[in-house]
Design a protein around this motif. Structure first.
Motif, PDB file in Angstrom:
ATOM      1  N   PHE A 135       0.875  -1.167   0.000  1.00  0.00           N
ATOM      2  CA  PHE A 135       0.000   0.000   0.000  1.00  0.00           C
ATOM      3  C   PHE A 135       0.914   1.219   0.000  1.00  0.00           C
ATOM      4  O   PHE A 135       1.772   1.349   0.878  1.00  0.00           O
ATOM      5  N   ALA A 136       0.720   2.131  -0.959  1.00  0.00           N
ATOM      6  CA  ALA A 136       1.561   3.326  -1.059  1.00  0.00           C
ATOM      7  C   ALA A 136       0.701   4.576  -1.001  1.00  0.00           C
ATOM      8  O   ALA A 136       0.450   5.212  -2.021  1.00  0.00           O
ATOM      9  N   PRO A 137       0.216   4.957   0.190  1.00  0.00           N
ATOM     10  CA  PRO A 137      -0.589   6.176   0.308  1.00  0.00           C
ATOM     11  C   PRO A 137       0.304   7.406   0.283  1.00  0.00           C
ATOM     12  O   PRO A 137       1.518   7.313   0.118  1.00  0.00           O
ATOM     13  N   GLY A 138      -0.311   8.561   0.442  1.00  0.00           N
ATOM     14  CA  GLY A 138       0.468   9.781   0.549  1.00  0.00           C
ATOM     15  C   GLY A 138       0.422  10.662  -0.670  1.00  0.00           C
ATOM     16  O   GLY A 138       1.040  11.725  -0.690  1.00  0.00           O
ATOM     17  N   GLN A 190       2.354  -5.130 -11.072  1.00  0.00           N
ATOM     18  CA  GLN A 190       0.923  -4.876 -11.200  1.00  0.00           C
ATOM     19  C   GLN A 190       0.564  -3.686 -10.316  1.00  0.00           C
ATOM     20  O   GLN A 190       0.898  -3.681  -9.128  1.00  0.00           O
ATOM     21  N   VAL A 191      -0.122  -2.714 -10.901  1.00  0.00           N
ATOM     22  CA  VAL A 191      -0.436  -1.477 -10.181  1.00  0.00           C
ATOM     23  C   VAL A 191      -1.922  -1.176 -10.286  1.00  0.00           C
ATOM     24  O   VAL A 191      -2.503  -1.260 -11.373  1.00  0.00           O
ATOM     25  N   ARG A 192      -2.518  -0.826  -9.161  1.00  0.00           N
ATOM     26  CA  ARG A 192      -3.902  -0.361  -9.124  1.00  0.00           C
ATOM     27  C   ARG A 192      -3.970   0.877  -8.231  1.00  0.00           C
ATOM     28  O   ARG A 192      -3.027   1.166  -7.483  1.00  0.00           O
ATOM     29  N   THR A 193      -5.087   1.579  -8.317  1.00  0.00           N
ATOM     30  CA  THR A 193      -5.270   2.759  -7.467  1.00  0.00           C
ATOM     31  C   THR A 193      -6.615   2.686  -6.763  1.00  0.00           C
ATOM     32  O   THR A 193      -7.565   2.068  -7.250  1.00  0.00           O
ATOM     33  N   ALA A 194      -6.670   3.339  -5.591  1.00  0.00           N
ATOM     34  CA  ALA A 194      -7.893   3.405  -4.788  1.00  0.00           C
ATOM     35  C   ALA A 194      -8.032   4.831  -4.267  1.00  0.00           C
ATOM     36  O   ALA A 194      -7.033   5.546  -4.126  1.00  0.00           O
ATOM     37  N   PRO A 195      -9.254   5.280  -3.966  1.00  0.00           N
ATOM     38  CA  PRO A 195      -9.430   6.659  -3.485  1.00  0.00           C
ATOM     39  C   PRO A 195      -8.723   6.933  -2.171  1.00  0.00           C
ATOM     40  O   PRO A 195      -8.177   8.019  -1.960  1.00  0.00           O
ATOM     41  N   THR A 196      -8.707   5.969  -1.262  1.00  0.00           N
ATOM     42  CA  THR A 196      -7.973   6.095   0.002  1.00  0.00           C
ATOM     43  C   THR A 196      -7.356   4.746   0.343  1.00  0.00           C
ATOM     44  O   THR A 196      -7.769   3.707  -0.166  1.00  0.00           O
ATOM     45  N   LEU A 197      -6.365   4.783   1.219  1.00  0.00           N
ATOM     46  CA  LEU A 197      -5.737   3.561   1.726  1.00  0.00           C
ATOM     47  C   LEU A 197      -5.643   3.668   3.237  1.00  0.00           C
ATOM     48  O   LEU A 197      -5.373   4.752   3.767  1.00  0.00           O
ATOM     49  N   PRO A 198      -5.848   2.568   3.962  1.00  0.00           N
ATOM     50  CA  PRO A 198      -5.911   2.660   5.425  1.00  0.00           C
ATOM     51  C   PRO A 198      -4.566   2.908   6.085  1.00  0.00           C
ATOM     52  O   PRO A 198      -4.505   3.506   7.156  1.00  0.00           O
ATOM     53  N   ILE A 199      -3.452   2.448   5.453  1.00  0.00           N
ATOM     54  CA  ILE A 199      -2.152   2.560   6.099  1.00  0.00           C
ATOM     55  C   ILE A 199      -1.068   2.257   5.079  1.00  0.00           C
ATOM     56  O   ILE A 199      -1.317   1.579   4.076  1.00  0.00           O
ATOM     57  N   ARG A 200       0.139   2.768   5.294  1.00  0.00           N
ATOM     58  CA  ARG A 200       1.293   2.372   4.473  1.00  0.00           C
ATOM     59  C   ARG A 200       1.724   0.975   4.913  1.00  0.00           C
ATOM     60  O   ARG A 200       1.832   0.698   6.116  1.00  0.00           O
TER      61      ARG A 200
END
Length: 323
Positions: A135-138, A190-200
């Protein structure tokens, strides 16, 4: 299914009353009424204006549209509850990782500062044999950080390690991050995106997970978790979000109300009482962008305040009613 048999009979014989319908189907009156109540709850039949008939069947096409719409709303509400559970689970894990490390705990290791984190990640990468899940948020990532990650990523991919990474949707609007994501995809990741992520989070071979100690500052420290139960739960969290995330080459899908994921997520975060700054951080955008999205939602809902927007959102089916 007996209720379906009743519905078909009502379509075929629309002028028959309940008593005649029971005789035709050779069905006891109490049983027939149970099926009628069931069909009425599904909006497949309606009370008739003719008192001697009782109910009338809705034509199949509009009836199915109503039924499908209701199911979509129920699914959307369930998805919101799942998302809330995911976030709560991730917060709990993060809070646990922030507790003082127990002496001689074989299932966790605390890392202090960016140097320890970098060294441990290099060791984990060298020991990974099968897959890396991240998970890569930020939001936007610095060019230096992205460039530094390319050689380790290339080495993993050349060894045949499967890499799956979920970025925020906002990464699609930051060219430097988008260039890196496309590079990763071209080299087999493989890469996907989501509107938010819960944690790195980084998971290696489904047996070791790395999470930040402080979710507000990933460089402050991290914890390496190897407990089977905890890592299994984190893998399930990743798979759940991966399944609903959008592949890099496809545009984020709109929901049943026509809202893009980022706007729909903002609506949920507003309903939870988050500030513009907190929403911006979750989405990986600037506070100004978060305020703009919130203002657009208020305008779409014809609301003059966020409280009124929440009320209208529930009334319109954009949010599930609170219980």
């Amino acid at each position: 299914m007996e209720a379906e048999r009743v519905y078909r009979a009502m379509l075929a014989h629309p002028k028959e009353n309940v008593a005649a319908l029971g005789q035709r189907l050779q069905m006891p009156e109490t049983q027939l009424h149970q099926h009628l109540y069931q069909l009425n709850a599904l909006a497949l039949i309606q009370p008739s204006v003719h008192e001697d008939i009782g109910f009338r069947a809705i034509d199949p096409e509009p009836a199915m549209e109503v039924l499908l719409t209701r199911q979509q709303v129920d699914l959307a509400a369930q998805q919101m509850r799942v998302e809330a559970s995911r976030a709560a689970a991730a917060r709990l894990i993060a809070e646990c990782s922030n507790l003082p490390q127990r002496a001689a705990d074989p299932d966790s290791q605390r890392l202090n500062g960016p140097e320890e984190i970098r060294a441990q990640l290099e060791r984990i990468a060298a020991e990974t044999c099968q897959q890396i899940m991240t998970f890569a948020p930020g939001g936007a990532h610095t060019e230096a950080d992205l460039a530094a990650s390319r050689e380790p990523n290339r080495a993993l991919l050349e060894r045949g390690v499967a890499m799956r990474t979920v970025y925020l949707d906002s990464a699609r609007n930051h060219q430097t991050t988008l260039d890196h994501v496309e590079w990763l995809s071209r080299h087999g990741g493989q890469v996907r995106t989501a509107p938010t992520l819960p944690i790195r989070m980084i998971i290696s071979d489904r047996r070791r997970a790395v999470l930040p100690i402080d979710t507000a500052d990933a460089r402050a420290g991290a914890v390496v978790l190897e407990g089977v139960g905890t890592v299994t739960a984190l893998c399930a969290l990743f798979e759940s979000i991966w399944e609903s995330a959008t592949p890099l080459g496809a545009p984020p899908a709109r929901d049943i109300h026509g809202m893009p994921p980022q706007q729909a997520e903002t609506m949920r975060l507003l309903a939870q009482g988050l500030t513009d700054e907190a929403i911006a951080k979750r989405l990986g955008v600037s506070p100004r962008t978060a305020r703009r999205i919130a203002a657009e939602l208020l305008n779409d809902l014809e609301a003059h305040s966020r409280f009124q927007a929440g009320v209208h959102a529930v009334q319109n089916g954009w949010l599930p009613p609170t219980r």
